[in-house]
Design an enzyme around this catalytic site. Structure first.
Site, PDB file in Angstrom:
ATOM      1  CB  SER A 280      -1.008  -0.101   1.007  1.00  0.00           C
ATOM      2  OG  SER A 280      -1.409   1.378   1.345  1.00  0.00           O
TER       3      SER A 280
ATOM      4  CE1 TYR B 189      -3.732  -1.779   5.157  1.00  0.00           C
ATOM      5  CE2 TYR B 189      -2.834   0.506   4.555  1.00  0.00           C
ATOM      6  CZ  TYR B 189      -3.471  -0.794   3.732  1.00  0.00           C
ATOM      7  OH  TYR B 189      -3.632  -1.051   2.903  1.00  0.00           O
TER       8      TYR B 189
HETATM    9  N1  LIG Z   1      -8.530  -0.920  -1.422  1.00  0.00           N
HETATM   10  C1  LIG Z   1      -7.762   0.145  -1.013  1.00  0.00           C
HETATM   11  O1  LIG Z   1      -7.878   1.343  -1.257  1.00  0.00           O
HETATM   12  C2  LIG Z   1      -6.487  -0.406  -1.057  1.00  0.00           C
HETATM   13  C3  LIG Z   1      -5.349   0.143  -1.178  1.00  0.00           C
HETATM   14  C4  LIG Z   1      -4.146  -0.079  -0.887  1.00  0.00           C
HETATM   15  C5  LIG Z   1      -3.700  -1.417  -0.604  1.00  0.00           C
HETATM   16  N2  LIG Z   1      -4.698  -2.156  -0.600  1.00  0.00           N
HETATM   17  C6  LIG Z   1      -4.469  -3.631  -0.094  1.00  0.00           C
HETATM   18  O2  LIG Z   1      -5.048  -4.531  -0.946  1.00  0.00           O
HETATM   19  C7  LIG Z   1      -5.355  -5.493  -0.525  1.00  0.00           C
HETATM   20  C8  LIG Z   1      -6.752  -5.918  -0.593  1.00  0.00           C
HETATM   21  O3  LIG Z   1      -7.650  -4.855  -0.184  1.00  0.00           O
HETATM   22  P1  LIG Z   1      -9.162  -4.836  -0.867  1.00  0.00           P
HETATM   23  O4  LIG Z   1      -9.566  -3.329  -0.593  1.00  0.00           O
HETATM   24  O5  LIG Z   1      -9.517  -5.698  -1.893  1.00  0.00           O
HETATM   25  O6  LIG Z   1      -9.965  -5.485   0.470  1.00  0.00           O
HETATM   26  P2  LIG Z   1     -10.989  -6.439   0.566  1.00  0.00           P
HETATM   27  O7  LIG Z   1     -11.676  -6.295   2.240  1.00  0.00           O
HETATM   28  O8  LIG Z   1     -12.139  -6.100  -0.275  1.00  0.00           O
HETATM   29  O9  LIG Z   1     -10.491  -7.902   0.341  1.00  0.00           O
HETATM   30  C9  LIG Z   1      -9.373  -8.585   1.372  1.00  0.00           C
HETATM   31  C10 LIG Z   1      -9.612 -10.012   1.501  1.00  0.00           C
HETATM   32  O10 LIG Z   1      -8.789 -10.414   2.207  1.00  0.00           O
HETATM   33  C11 LIG Z   1      -9.373 -11.656   2.912  1.00  0.00           C
HETATM   34  N3  LIG Z   1      -8.887 -11.961   4.269  1.00  0.00           N
HETATM   35  C12 LIG Z   1      -8.627 -11.209   5.282  1.00  0.00           C
HETATM   36  N4  LIG Z   1      -7.893 -11.775   6.223  1.00  0.00           N
HETATM   37  C13 LIG Z   1      -7.956 -13.141   5.834  1.00  0.00           C
HETATM   38  C14 LIG Z   1      -7.361 -14.252   6.218  1.00  0.00           C
HETATM   39  N5  LIG Z   1      -6.673 -14.382   7.859  1.00  0.00           N
HETATM   40  N6  LIG Z   1      -7.242 -15.388   5.896  1.00  0.00           N
HETATM   41  C15 LIG Z   1      -7.696 -15.532   4.206  1.00  0.00           C
HETATM   42  N7  LIG Z   1      -8.359 -14.130   3.773  1.00  0.00           N
HETATM   43  C16 LIG Z   1      -8.364 -13.247   4.412  1.00  0.00           C
HETATM   44  C17 LIG Z   1     -10.971 -11.168   3.155  1.00  0.00           C
HETATM   45  O11 LIG Z   1     -11.772 -12.285   3.396  1.00  0.00           O
HETATM   46  C18 LIG Z   1     -11.118 -10.438   1.751  1.00  0.00           C
HETATM   47  O12 LIG Z   1     -11.618 -11.362   0.730  1.00  0.00           O
HETATM   48  C19 LIG Z   1      -4.990  -5.592   0.886  1.00  0.00           C
HETATM   49  O13 LIG Z   1      -3.872  -5.924   1.447  1.00  0.00           O
HETATM   50  C20 LIG Z   1      -5.148  -3.939   1.390  1.00  0.00           C
HETATM   51  O14 LIG Z   1      -4.176  -3.577   2.404  1.00  0.00           O
HETATM   52  C21 LIG Z   1      -5.975  -1.787  -0.718  1.00  0.00           C
END
Ligand SMILES: NC(=O)c1ccc[n+]([C@@H]2O[C@H](COP(=O)([O-])OP(=O)(O)OC[C@H]3O[C@@H](n4cnc5c(N)ncnc54)[C@H](O)[C@@H]3O)[C@@H](O)[C@H]2O)c1
Length: 250
Positions: free
Chosen positions: A138, A151
């Site tokens: 991120s 985070y």
């Molecule tokens: N959405 C954003 O703005 C953003 C920005 C920067 C980075 N990210 C990173 O991208 C990644 C995905 O984010 P997203 O927005 O798609 O989130 P999301 O919440 O839509 O998806 C995250 C997924 O991870 C799974 N998960 C969480 N804990 C788990 C565990 N212990 N075991 C197995 N699965 C698990 C959840 O069930 C979910 O399906 C994350 O690592 C997040 O930090 C997201």
């Protein structure tokens, strides 16, 4: 035989888009997540584009479960060519507001999870002398974000882990790359907005963080994963690629 990609967090958001994109690229995709219903929906979307995927419900913080699911994937799908660590969680809190439980959970999912999947998968890649590991970090791993102490720490750690893996294993045919998204419109962001006192104003503020005034799409991150994992990405290693609509430029 189709190449094999393992994608964690594939039940939602960026992980789901990545699973569908890599399936369209021709990979057989092993999809890992805690959320079985979400995995079933991603599987449907993969099949809609004519792709092949397999779903595995697993807690990525559990070392034994990660070891056994990796062995199962190797036997039933094939040895992974690509591992994409996407699963992640966040907590809105300063250091003073962060409980021991939240600190441990964020570090466990965002940093220990990728360590466990990498430790389980690397030997299979080393056996064949090739493999690509992509860690979705991120911008919070590069700059401080307000009220995201655990985070930011977890994502900075993930970038460090990425570089260490690249340094240790580049000469054995392994590449390891982090991708640092800005704000991407996913289920995660949807929940944050829904809980905000003024969701419309919160949405506007989140969009305004990017230079072009909009959030990214999950596909815009999946496209970068696809590039890094593929042959055109072969000179990209041990770095953190920022895909943030210019969020960190200002
Ligand atoms: N959405 C954003 O703005 C953003 C920005 C920067 C980075 N990210 C990173 O991208 C990644 C995905 O984010 P997203 O927005 O798609 O989130 P999301 O919440 O839509 O998806 C995250 C997924 O991870 C799974 N998960 C969480 N804990 C788990 C565990 N212990 N075991 C197995 N699965 C698990 C959840 O069930 C979910 O399906 C994350 O690592 C997040 O930090 C997201």
């Amino acid at each position: 035989m189709s190449p094999v990609a393992v994608v964690t967090g594939a039940a939602s958001g960026i992980g789901r888009a990545t699973a569908v994109w890599l399936a369209r690229d021709g990979y057989q995709v092993a999809m890992l997540d805690l959320d079985t219903a979400g995995l079933i929906e991603t599987l449907r979307q993969v099949e809609d584009v004519g792709g092949k995927a397999h779903r595995f419900t697993v807690d990525l913080c559990d070392p034994l479960a990660v070891g056994s699911v990796t062995r199962e994937i190797a036997v039933t799908v094939g040895a992974p060519d690509v591992l994409v660590n996407v699963a992640g969680v966040g907590v809105a809190a300063t250091v003073l507001e962060t409980s021991d439980e939240d600190w441990s959970r964020v570090l466990a999912v965002n940093l220990t999870g990728p360590f466990l999947t990498t430790r389980a998968t690397l030997p299979l890649m080393l056996d064949r002398g090739s493999g690509v590991i992509v860690n979705v970090a991120s911008v919070g791993g590069l700059v401080g974000l307000a009220r995201r102490a655990a985070y930011c720490a977890s994502k900075a750690g993930l970038i460090g882990l990425t570089k260490a893996i690249a340094v240790d294993h580049a000469r054995q045919g392994i590449r390891c790359v982090a991708i640092c998204p800005g704000t991407v419109e996913t289920e995660w962001i949807g929940k944050i907005l829904a809980n905000a006192p003024d969701p419309a104003a919160a949405r506007e503020a989140m969009a305004a963080r990017q230079l072009d005034g909009r959030m990214g799409t999950p596909d815009e991150i999946a496209a970068m994963v696809s590039f890094v994992a593929g042959p055109e990405g072969r000179f990209v290693n041990g770095t953190a690629l920022v895909v943030d609509g210019g969020m960190t430029a200002a």
